[in-house]
Design a protein around this motif. Structure first.
Motif, PDB file in Angstrom:
ATOM      1  N   LYS A  40       0.833  -1.206   0.000  1.00  0.00           N
ATOM      2  CA  LYS A  40       0.000   0.000   0.000  1.00  0.00           C
ATOM      3  C   LYS A  40       0.868   1.257   0.000  1.00  0.00           C
ATOM      4  O   LYS A  40       0.537   2.234  -0.671  1.00  0.00           O
ATOM      5  CB  LYS A  40      -0.928   0.011   1.215  1.00  0.00           C
ATOM      6  N   ARG A  41       1.968   1.233   0.746  1.00  0.00           N
ATOM      7  CA  ARG A  41       2.802   2.435   0.836  1.00  0.00           C
ATOM      8  C   ARG A  41       3.667   2.602  -0.411  1.00  0.00           C
ATOM      9  O   ARG A  41       4.301   1.653  -0.877  1.00  0.00           O
ATOM     10  CB  ARG A  41       3.684   2.394   2.079  1.00  0.00           C
ATOM     11  N   LEU A  42       3.686   3.802  -0.924  1.00  0.00           N
ATOM     12  CA  LEU A  42       4.513   4.166  -2.075  1.00  0.00           C
ATOM     13  C   LEU A  42       5.984   4.048  -1.709  1.00  0.00           C
ATOM     14  O   LEU A  42       6.411   4.481  -0.641  1.00  0.00           O
ATOM     15  CB  LEU A  42       4.198   5.599  -2.505  1.00  0.00           C
ATOM     16  N   THR A  43       6.782   3.472  -2.594  1.00  0.00           N
ATOM     17  CA  THR A  43       8.223   3.388  -2.405  1.00  0.00           C
ATOM     18  C   THR A  43       8.925   4.308  -3.398  1.00  0.00           C
ATOM     19  O   THR A  43       8.339   4.735  -4.388  1.00  0.00           O
ATOM     20  CB  THR A  43       8.730   1.953  -2.627  1.00  0.00           C
ATOM     21  N   ARG A  44      10.190   4.580  -3.131  1.00  0.00           N
ATOM     22  CA  ARG A  44      10.948   5.441  -4.039  1.00  0.00           C
ATOM     23  C   ARG A  44      11.096   4.772  -5.412  1.00  0.00           C
ATOM     24  O   ARG A  44      11.032   5.447  -6.446  1.00  0.00           O
ATOM     25  CB  ARG A  44      12.324   5.749  -3.455  1.00  0.00           C
ATOM     26  N   GLN A 208      -0.025  17.541  -7.155  1.00  0.00           N
ATOM     27  CA  GLN A 208       0.685  16.398  -7.710  1.00  0.00           C
ATOM     28  C   GLN A 208       2.131  16.763  -8.014  1.00  0.00           C
ATOM     29  O   GLN A 208       2.490  17.933  -8.105  1.00  0.00           O
ATOM     30  CB  GLN A 208      -0.033  15.873  -8.959  1.00  0.00           C
ATOM     31  N   PHE A 209       2.971  15.735  -8.204  1.00  0.00           N
ATOM     32  CA  PHE A 209       4.400  16.006  -8.398  1.00  0.00           C
ATOM     33  C   PHE A 209       5.049  14.875  -9.186  1.00  0.00           C
ATOM     34  O   PHE A 209       4.481  13.788  -9.365  1.00  0.00           O
ATOM     35  CB  PHE A 209       5.111  16.151  -7.045  1.00  0.00           C
ATOM     36  N   THR A 210       6.266  15.128  -9.669  1.00  0.00           N
ATOM     37  CA  THR A 210       7.169  14.094 -10.169  1.00  0.00           C
ATOM     38  C   THR A 210       8.481  14.256  -9.424  1.00  0.00           C
ATOM     39  O   THR A 210       8.717  15.279  -8.771  1.00  0.00           O
ATOM     40  CB  THR A 210       7.402  14.215 -11.689  1.00  0.00           C
ATOM     41  N   LEU A 211       9.351  13.269  -9.510  1.00  0.00           N
ATOM     42  CA  LEU A 211      10.593  13.330  -8.740  1.00  0.00           C
ATOM     43  C   LEU A 211      11.592  14.315  -9.310  1.00  0.00           C
ATOM     44  O   LEU A 211      12.550  14.671  -8.629  1.00  0.00           O
ATOM     45  CB  LEU A 211      11.241  11.941  -8.656  1.00  0.00           C
ATOM     46  N   ASN A 212      11.380  14.760 -10.538  1.00  0.00           N
ATOM     47  CA  ASN A 212      12.335  15.697 -11.148  1.00  0.00           C
ATOM     48  C   ASN A 212      11.719  17.072 -11.365  1.00  0.00           C
ATOM     49  O   ASN A 212      12.148  17.817 -12.222  1.00  0.00           O
ATOM     50  CB  ASN A 212      12.860  15.147 -12.471  1.00  0.00           C
ATOM     51  N   SER A 213      10.668  17.402 -10.601  1.00  0.00           N
ATOM     52  CA  SER A 213      10.053  18.719 -10.761  1.00  0.00           C
ATOM     53  C   SER A 213       9.681  19.294  -9.409  1.00  0.00           C
ATOM     54  O   SER A 213       9.543  18.576  -8.426  1.00  0.00           O
ATOM     55  CB  SER A 213       8.801  18.634 -11.640  1.00  0.00           C
ATOM     56  N   GLY A 214       9.541  20.621  -9.367  1.00  0.00           N
ATOM     57  CA  GLY A 214       9.088  21.291  -8.172  1.00  0.00           C
ATOM     58  C   GLY A 214       7.684  21.822  -8.353  1.00  0.00           C
ATOM     59  O   GLY A 214       7.034  21.582  -9.366  1.00  0.00           O
ATOM     60  N   ALA A 215       7.229  22.597  -7.385  1.00  0.00           N
ATOM     61  CA  ALA A 215       5.848  23.083  -7.390  1.00  0.00           C
ATOM     62  C   ALA A 215       5.544  23.934  -8.621  1.00  0.00           C
ATOM     63  O   ALA A 215       4.494  23.785  -9.232  1.00  0.00           O
ATOM     64  CB  ALA A 215       5.588  23.885  -6.121  1.00  0.00           C
ATOM     65  N   ASP A 216       6.463  24.821  -9.005  1.00  0.00           N
ATOM     66  CA  ASP A 216       6.207  25.695 -10.145  1.00  0.00           C
ATOM     67  C   ASP A 216       6.038  24.888 -11.430  1.00  0.00           C
ATOM     68  O   ASP A 216       5.182  25.175 -12.253  1.00  0.00           O
ATOM     69  CB  ASP A 216       7.358  26.702 -10.318  1.00  0.00           C
ATOM     70  N   GLU A 217       6.870  23.843 -11.586  1.00  0.00           N
ATOM     71  CA  GLU A 217       6.830  23.058 -12.816  1.00  0.00           C
ATOM     72  C   GLU A 217       5.542  22.254 -12.922  1.00  0.00           C
ATOM     73  O   GLU A 217       4.909  22.220 -13.963  1.00  0.00           O
ATOM     74  CB  GLU A 217       8.036  22.125 -12.874  1.00  0.00           C
ATOM     75  N   PHE A 218       5.112  21.587 -11.801  1.00  0.00           N
ATOM     76  CA  PHE A 218       3.895  20.796 -11.961  1.00  0.00           C
ATOM     77  C   PHE A 218       2.674  21.690 -12.069  1.00  0.00           C
ATOM     78  O   PHE A 218       1.667  21.318 -12.661  1.00  0.00           O
ATOM     79  CB  PHE A 218       3.727  19.712 -10.882  1.00  0.00           C
TER      80      PHE A 218
END
Length: 474
Positions: A40-44, A208-218
């Motif tokens: 259930k828990r998201l992993t890296r 929402q997010f991705t691992l290679n982006s910050g708040a401004d990008e998403f």
């Protein structure tokens, strides 16, 4: 196909199929420990797989969250501090960028005063622990979502699919939710179980997010589309026909069962172009007489070719106003969207309000956030010497700023009444809300000087002779 889903199961093995099916965001879980649901828990590793596949991620913390019988002891100030600390730890392990959001689940229909007070204490502790590093969201009933938004304890509300929970329908219609969950389904050919979700396009993002982006990008990647939509529901008990065009002469595609929810994309007379899958693509036309508006976050509540002043009065009745602090009312964001792009309600919105009302009446506005554009563009006919109620009044405003320098702007609204020295208008951004207020024709008010520029009236439009016959499925 919906573009936002949530699942308690890892998405690692079905990432390619999800992307091919048009999924853009997968909401996954943080917790203390997997108990009955392994993985259930998201992993890296899973987060990286999702990111590499071009999918974004949403994070929600849930360790029972009061569910499975109404355990309010899961939701106290003490557990809030504990859960937030764990959420921060998992977010750091994942690499979740700061500025995105972490939702916290309230997975039961809590209704008593004591229960709601405990939930508020929980989110108070969550906010204190996160200290602004992440925006806070809630998953829960309409009652809980509405209460926490009103108290300023969350930035985003995610409405549970449990329609029998308190306040569900009212909150869905309130325009305040960022996500609204739909009943569970299975990804074809995989056995992967998930819940689809409606996303409110009046919000530029929902954390929402991705691992290679910050708040401004998403926020840029998930900006509200140009075509804002409404959620609607089939009310014809026998079902409603979906057709290839706006009329009974067009080919039937299929029948939509009673209660089916669709997105309305645009209106053509008595017909609505609808998206039945939530993917932003048009699927056909349905007669609007058998579609009930469920959530007006997307601006189709007003009938086509209605009077702009009538629309303005309906907005007035809805008590639209700016939200306190840095929050933005999605309705005002929608007004701004009619003048090129959505914006915060800290940006002057009197012209955006008038433009919204004019466009929803089927007319062309100025497409400008500048109040004086209605005068300077020569919109409509000038009727300054013979105005009537509902005409559009335009002023120039002048004032002196804190540095002692002169500045100027404008104001615009719909005429309600007038006398020799002042004019009363129904307008937006009047004391931070849609309201009725009076301004001088040529004089000072509140440290500002107003000068009437002109009063405008829409050019008369020719009525259509077309007649559309309402139909339900046979």
């Amino acid at each position: 196909m919906f573009t936002v889903i949530d699942s308690a199961r890892p998405a690692t093995l079905v990432v390619r199929q999800l992307a091919q099916a048009g999924i853009r965001v997968v909401m996954r879980y943080y917790n203390h420990k997997d108990v009955s649901l392994p993985g259930k828990r998201l992993t890296r590793a899973e987060a990286r797989t999702l990111t590499e596949a071009g999918l974004s991620i949403g994070a929600v913390f849930q360790q029972r969250g009061g569910g499975n019988g109404g355990h309010i002891g899961d939701l106290t100030a003490m557990t809030g501090q504990r859960d937030a600390a764990r959420a921060l730890q998992v977010a750091a392990d994942i690499g979740q960028p700061q500025g995105s959001a972490i939702y916290f689940a309230v997975d039961w229909d809590f209704i008593t005063k004591a229960e709601l007070a405990s939930i508020e204490a929980y989110f108070g502790a969550v906010n204190a622990a996160l200290a602004g590093s992440y925006r806070v969201g809630v998953y829960g009933s309409g009652l809980v979502c509405d209460r926490l938004l009103t108290k300023g304890l969350v930035k985003f509300a995610w409405l549970s699919q449990s329609q029998g929970w308190s306040g569900h329908d009212d909150f869905l219609k309130s325009q305040r939710w960022a996500l609204a969950q739909a009943p569970a389904t299975t990804l074809p050919g995989t056995g992967y179980r998930y819940d689809p979700n409606y996303s409110n396009t009046a919000f530029p993002d929902f954390g929402q997010f991705t691992l290679n982006s910050g708040a401004d990008e998403f926020a840029r990647d998930h900006a509200a589309p140009e075509e804002l939509r409404s959620m609607m529901q089939v009310t014809a008990r026998s079902g409603l026909l979906l057709r290839r065009g706006a009329g009974t002469s067009y080919e039937r595609i299929r029948s939509l069962p009673f209660g089916t929810r669709v997105f309305g994309i645009s209106v053509l007379g008595d017909w609505v172009l609808v998206d039945t899958e939530g993917d932003g693509k048009a699927d056909g036309y349905c007669h609007r007489g058998y579609l009930e508006l469920v959530a007006d976050a997307f601006g189709m509540r007003h009938p086509a070719l209605a009077d702009p002043y009538q629309i303005a009065r309906e907005e007035l009745a809805d008590n639209i106003h700016e939200f306190p602090g840095k929050k933005t009312n999605p309705r005002i964001y929608l007004y701004h969207a009619s003048t090129g792009h959505g914006d915060e309600d800290s940006v002057p919105w009197c012209s955006s309000f008038v433009n919204y009302c004019v466009e929803k009446a089927g007319l062309k506005g100025t497409n400008s956030k500048a109040a004086r554009s209605w005068h300077e563009q020569g919109w409509g006919d000038e009727v300054t010497e013979a105005p009537r109620e509902g005409d559009i009044v335009v002023w120039r405003r002048q004032w002196t700023n804190a540095a002692g320098q002169p500045e100027s702007g404008g104001h615009v609204g719909f005429l309600v009444s007038a006398n020799a020295t002042s004019i009363t208008v129904l307008g937006g951004n009047q004391s931070g809300r849609v309201s009725i207020a009076s301004y001088p024709r040529n004089g000072s008010l509140g440290g500002q000087h107003y000068k009437l520029l002109s009063i405008r009236r829409a050019v008369t439009m020719t009525d259509s002779d077309d007649m559309i016959i309402a139909e339900a499925a046979e």
